[in-house]
Design a protein around this motif. Structure first.
Motif, PDB file in Angstrom:
ATOM      1  N   LEU A 140       0.866  -1.175   0.000  1.00 49.50           N
ATOM      2  CA  LEU A 140       0.000   0.000   0.000  1.00 49.50           C
ATOM      3  C   LEU A 140       0.903   1.225   0.000  1.00 49.50           C
ATOM      4  CD1 LEU A 140      -3.012   0.661   0.109  1.00 49.50           C
ATOM      5  CD2 LEU A 140      -2.802   0.778   2.591  1.00 49.50           C
ATOM      6  N   LEU A 141       0.772   2.074  -1.011  1.00 45.28           N
ATOM      7  CA  LEU A 141       1.618   3.257  -1.149  1.00 45.28           C
ATOM      8  C   LEU A 141       0.933   4.456  -0.517  1.00 45.28           C
ATOM      9  CD1 LEU A 141       2.609   2.826  -4.908  1.00 45.28           C
ATOM     10  CD2 LEU A 141       3.885   2.073  -2.902  1.00 45.28           C
ATOM     11  N   SER A 142       1.659   5.137   0.342  1.00 47.23           N
ATOM     12  CA  SER A 142       1.072   6.340   0.937  1.00 47.23           C
ATOM     13  C   SER A 142       1.112   7.461  -0.093  1.00 47.23           C
ATOM     14  CB  SER A 142       1.817   6.742   2.213  1.00 47.23           C
ATOM     15  OG  SER A 142       3.138   7.114   1.891  1.00 47.23           O
ATOM     16  N   VAL A 143       0.140   8.322  -0.044  1.00 48.28           N
ATOM     17  CA  VAL A 143       0.031   9.411  -0.997  1.00 48.28           C
ATOM     18  C   VAL A 143       0.038  10.714  -0.223  1.00 48.28           C
ATOM     19  CG1 VAL A 143      -1.443  10.473  -2.754  1.00 48.28           C
ATOM     20  CG2 VAL A 143      -1.302   7.998  -2.596  1.00 48.28           C
ATOM     21  N   GLU A 144       0.904  11.618  -0.651  1.00 46.70           N
ATOM     22  CA  GLU A 144       1.006  12.918   0.001  1.00 46.70           C
ATOM     23  C   GLU A 144       0.644  13.978  -1.034  1.00 46.70           C
ATOM     24  OE1 GLU A 144       4.648  15.564   1.551  1.00 46.70           O
ATOM     25  OE2 GLU A 144       4.593  13.521   2.333  1.00 46.70           O
ATOM     26  N   THR A 145      -0.212  14.890  -0.654  1.00 49.01           N
ATOM     27  CA  THR A 145      -0.647  15.933  -1.566  1.00 49.01           C
ATOM     28  C   THR A 145       0.009  17.246  -1.153  1.00 49.01           C
ATOM     29  OG1 THR A 145      -2.758  14.833  -1.796  1.00 49.01           O
ATOM     30  CG2 THR A 145      -2.664  17.112  -2.523  1.00 49.01           C
ATOM     31  N   THR A 146       0.607  17.921  -2.115  1.00 52.00           N
ATOM     32  CA  THR A 146       1.255  19.201  -1.857  1.00 52.00           C
ATOM     33  C   THR A 146       0.627  20.244  -2.784  1.00 52.00           C
ATOM     34  OG1 THR A 146       3.294  17.999  -1.453  1.00 52.00           O
ATOM     35  CG2 THR A 146       3.466  20.392  -1.730  1.00 52.00           C
ATOM     36  N   ILE A 147       0.308  21.385  -2.233  1.00 52.95           N
ATOM     37  CA  ILE A 147      -0.231  22.472  -3.056  1.00 52.95           C
ATOM     38  C   ILE A 147       0.859  23.524  -3.192  1.00 52.95           C
ATOM     39  CG2 ILE A 147      -1.977  24.273  -3.220  1.00 52.95           C
ATOM     40  CD1 ILE A 147      -3.835  22.486  -1.646  1.00 52.95           C
ATOM     41  N   THR A 148       1.193  23.840  -4.442  1.00 53.82           N
ATOM     42  CA  THR A 148       2.227  24.844  -4.714  1.00 53.82           C
ATOM     43  C   THR A 148       1.578  26.221  -4.788  1.00 53.82           C
ATOM     44  OG1 THR A 148       1.989  24.639  -7.092  1.00 53.82           O
ATOM     45  CG2 THR A 148       3.553  23.163  -6.038  1.00 53.82           C
ATOM     46  N   PRO A 149       2.368  27.266  -4.685  1.00 49.32           N
ATOM     47  CA  PRO A 149       1.810  28.622  -4.732  1.00 49.32           C
ATOM     48  C   PRO A 149       1.058  28.924  -6.032  1.00 49.32           C
ATOM     49  CG  PRO A 149       4.084  28.680  -3.984  1.00 49.32           C
ATOM     50  CD  PRO A 149       3.784  27.285  -4.375  1.00 49.32           C
ATOM     51  N   THR A 150       1.311  28.197  -7.084  1.00 45.51           N
ATOM     52  CA  THR A 150       0.604  28.459  -8.348  1.00 45.51           C
ATOM     53  C   THR A 150      -0.709  27.675  -8.425  1.00 45.51           C
ATOM     54  OG1 THR A 150       1.785  26.687  -9.447  1.00 45.51           O
ATOM     55  CG2 THR A 150       2.768  28.887  -9.586  1.00 45.51           C
ATOM     56  N   ASN A 151      -1.163  27.183  -7.283  1.00 46.92           N
ATOM     57  CA  ASN A 151      -2.410  26.416  -7.169  1.00 46.92           C
ATOM     58  C   ASN A 151      -2.381  25.107  -7.941  1.00 46.92           C
ATOM     59  OD1 ASN A 151      -3.540  28.314  -5.510  1.00 46.92           O
ATOM     60  ND2 ASN A 151      -4.412  29.485  -7.215  1.00 46.92           N
ATOM     61  N   GLU A 152      -1.213  24.554  -8.190  1.00 43.14           N
ATOM     62  CA  GLU A 152      -1.092  23.242  -8.813  1.00 43.14           C
ATOM     63  C   GLU A 152      -1.084  22.186  -7.719  1.00 43.14           C
ATOM     64  OE1 GLU A 152       2.229  22.774 -11.423  1.00 43.14           O
ATOM     65  OE2 GLU A 152       1.896  24.721 -12.364  1.00 43.14           O
ATOM     66  N   VAL A 153      -1.694  21.076  -7.964  1.00 42.03           N
ATOM     67  CA  VAL A 153      -1.693  19.991  -6.998  1.00 42.03           C
ATOM     68  C   VAL A 153      -0.653  18.985  -7.471  1.00 42.03           C
ATOM     69  CG1 VAL A 153      -3.036  18.107  -6.003  1.00 42.03           C
ATOM     70  CG2 VAL A 153      -4.109  20.322  -6.446  1.00 42.03           C
ATOM     71  N   ILE A 154       0.258  18.634  -6.556  1.00 41.01           N
ATOM     72  CA  ILE A 154       1.298  17.678  -6.868  1.00 41.01           C
ATOM     73  C   ILE A 154       1.102  16.469  -5.974  1.00 41.01           C
ATOM     74  CG2 ILE A 154       3.786  17.254  -6.879  1.00 41.01           C
ATOM     75  CD1 ILE A 154       4.163  20.267  -7.267  1.00 41.01           C
ATOM     76  N   LEU A 155       0.994  15.292  -6.573  1.00 41.02           N
ATOM     77  CA  LEU A 155       0.881  14.047  -5.814  1.00 41.02           C
ATOM     78  C   LEU A 155       2.240  13.398  -5.738  1.00 41.02           C
ATOM     79  CD1 LEU A 155      -2.396  12.612  -7.334  1.00 41.02           C
ATOM     80  CD2 LEU A 155      -2.112  13.772  -5.167  1.00 41.02           C
ATOM     81  N   ASN A 156       2.669  13.049  -4.550  1.00 44.42           N
ATOM     82  CA  ASN A 156       3.969  12.384  -4.374  1.00 44.42           C
ATOM     83  C   ASN A 156       3.738  10.950  -3.991  1.00 44.42           C
ATOM     84  OD1 ASN A 156       5.370  14.756  -4.862  1.00 44.42           O
ATOM     85  ND2 ASN A 156       5.212  15.398  -2.739  1.00 44.42           N
TER      86      ASN A 156
END
Length: 156
Positions: A140-156
């Motif tokens: 099971l892979l953990s998923v971390e969501t990061t929001i950048t200042p340009t309102n882009e959503v990045i999934l790691n």
């Protein structure tokens, strides 16, 4: 006044008996008429109406039976099509999970619901095997969501 005296002079039991005899005679005459009509095949308006109603009832019943058969056939075709779509989705997720080396934790419930729906409409062993392989052998892979200042959503 004379008319009133004549009315009061009526013998009530005889009157009631006469009415009953007349009603019994009318009932016997009606029964005799029905017997004559049935025996000799005389067609009456009531018989024609009854026959037409019967014909319409039979026709409606046959139409409903045909519609029910069509409905059941259409439902079966839709279930077969949906089973194929779900099998394809399970296969695509299976390939994706193997390529990334695990099942993302935010997709586990969706994958389980997908498999449950697939089994609910009669899915085969192939979908079961792919689901079971992913659940039992892939981490099971953990998923971390990061929001950048340009309102882009990045999934790691």
């Amino acid at each position: 006044m004379e008319a009133i005296r004549e009315l009061t002079a009526i013998d009530i039991p005889s009157f009631i008996l006469s009415v009953c005899i007349i009603l019994a005679a009318a009932k016997s005459a009606a029964s005799a008429w029905e017997w004559i009509v049935r025996t000799f095949g005389i067609e009456t308006r009531a018989n024609r109406k009854r026959q037409e109603e019967h014909r319409l009832l039979v026709q409606t019943s046959q139409t409903l039976a045909a519609l029910q058969q069509t409905y059941q056939t259409d439902i079966q075709r839709l279930m077969n099509a949906q089973r194929e779509v779900l099998a394809d989705r399970i296969h695509e997720k299976y390939k994706y999970y193997i390529s990334i080396g695990g099942v993302p934790e935010d997709e586990l419930d969706e994958f389980t619901h997908l498999h449950t729906a697939y089994k609910g409409i009669g899915g085969n062993h192939s979908g079961d095997a792919k689901y079971e392989y992913c659940i039992r052998h892939l981490p099971l892979l953990s998923v971390e969501t990061t929001i950048t200042p340009t309102n882009e959503v990045i999934l790691n």
